[in-house]
Design a protein around this motif. Structure first.
Motif: not given
Length: 282
Positions: A143-165, A167-172
């Motif tokens: 995908l070298t020619n593409y600039k991609v904007a990732p959109f995580y969505g809330c329920h894969i990040l928060r609450p981290s006590t249940i999800l925990g993968k 960082n909700p503030l800086e997901p990677s």
């Protein structure tokens, strides 16, 4: 070959069929076998727990027990299903009394909730089990020619006590997968914000404002497309995009891809094969 019990989310069975269709195309390329849980039931979204905590634990304990019967972890490609089923698992694992009550009912089906199966997201499986290095080596159309904007969505990040993968503030995790596929990640503030889906039916204007903020920033950042690991986020950002952008007086538009479609494109499948033509914005 790595095998998983694949949970059939309601949204994928109805509105976003292209998501599962694209997984079916490339799973064998990555030495994955997703065994579909055709006997599973709706997780109840983010609502059932408030209406009936007992039924919330029962239906999701049953979903997990179906995976455990196969000796497999349960994998979903929907963020809300992920959070819902993991929340139920946490409650069942913490309460012997609740487990006994649920298992008393499940026994009639020959099922038992043991707590041995993990509940995981497709994104986590790709990053952790298949591995980014392996995925990079499998790429046929980078995908070298593409600039991609990732959109995580809330329920894969928060609450981290249940999800925990992530960082909700800086997901990677999604960023790293984009880069493994050869794409360039577009940094933008809204990548870890709410899409507004869960308020869409009760507060449409507010919901679409949230969607428009994310869409507008991705457009301003000159992304070629947005990618999301959640079909509910995709529904708002794609199906309601025209309405959201009109409400906020934004003149341009931007395609929104499912995570599974982005992977499929890099593995050499066409947009037609992947079902991208089903999208509203293409």
């Amino acid at each position: 070959m790595k095998r998983y019990a694949y949970y059939l989310s309601c949204i994928n069975e109805s509105m976003t069929k292209e998501l599962d269709k694209s997984i079916d195309l490339w799973q064998k390329d990555l030495d994955i076998d997703f065994v579909k849980l055709h006997e599973s039931t709706c997780c109840g979204g983010s609502n059932l727990d408030y209406v009936s905590p007992k039924h919330f634990a029962l239906v999701n304990g049953r979903n997990i027990a179906l995976a455990e019967k196969l000796g497999l972890d349960l994998v979903t490609s929907c963020n809300t299903c992920l959070l819902t089923i993991r929340s139920a698992k946490q409650k069942l694992d913490e309460s012997e009394a609740l487990r006994d009550e649920v298992n008393g009912i499940l026994k009639k089906e020959g099922l038992e909730y043991k707590g041995t199966a993990e509940v995981r997201h497709l994104l986590w499986v790709l990053n952790e089990d298949v591995g980014l290095d392996t995925i990079s080596k499998k790429v046929k159309v980078p995908l070298t020619n593409y600039k991609v904007a990732p959109f995580y969505g809330c329920h894969i990040l928060r609450p981290s006590t249940i999800l925990g993968k992530d960082n909700p503030l800086e997901p990677s995790s999604l960023d790293m997968l984009i880069e493994a596929l050869g794409g360039k990640v577009v940094p933008y503030e809204h990548k870890n914000k709410c899409c507004g889906f869960h308020t869409l039916l009760v507060a449409e204007e507010e919901s679409l404002s949230l969607a428009a903020e994310a869409l507008g920033e991705a457009i301003e950042s000159k992304a070629d497309f947005i990618v999301t690991p959640c079909p509910l986020c995709h529904t708002v950002l794609d199906s309601y995009q025209g309405k959201a952008l009109k409400q906020s007086n934004i003149k341009k538009s931007i395609p929104v891809f499912h995570l599974s479609e982005m992977v499929g494109l890099a593995l050499g499948y066409t947009s037609r094969q992947l079902g991208i033509k089903r999208h509203i914005v293409t």
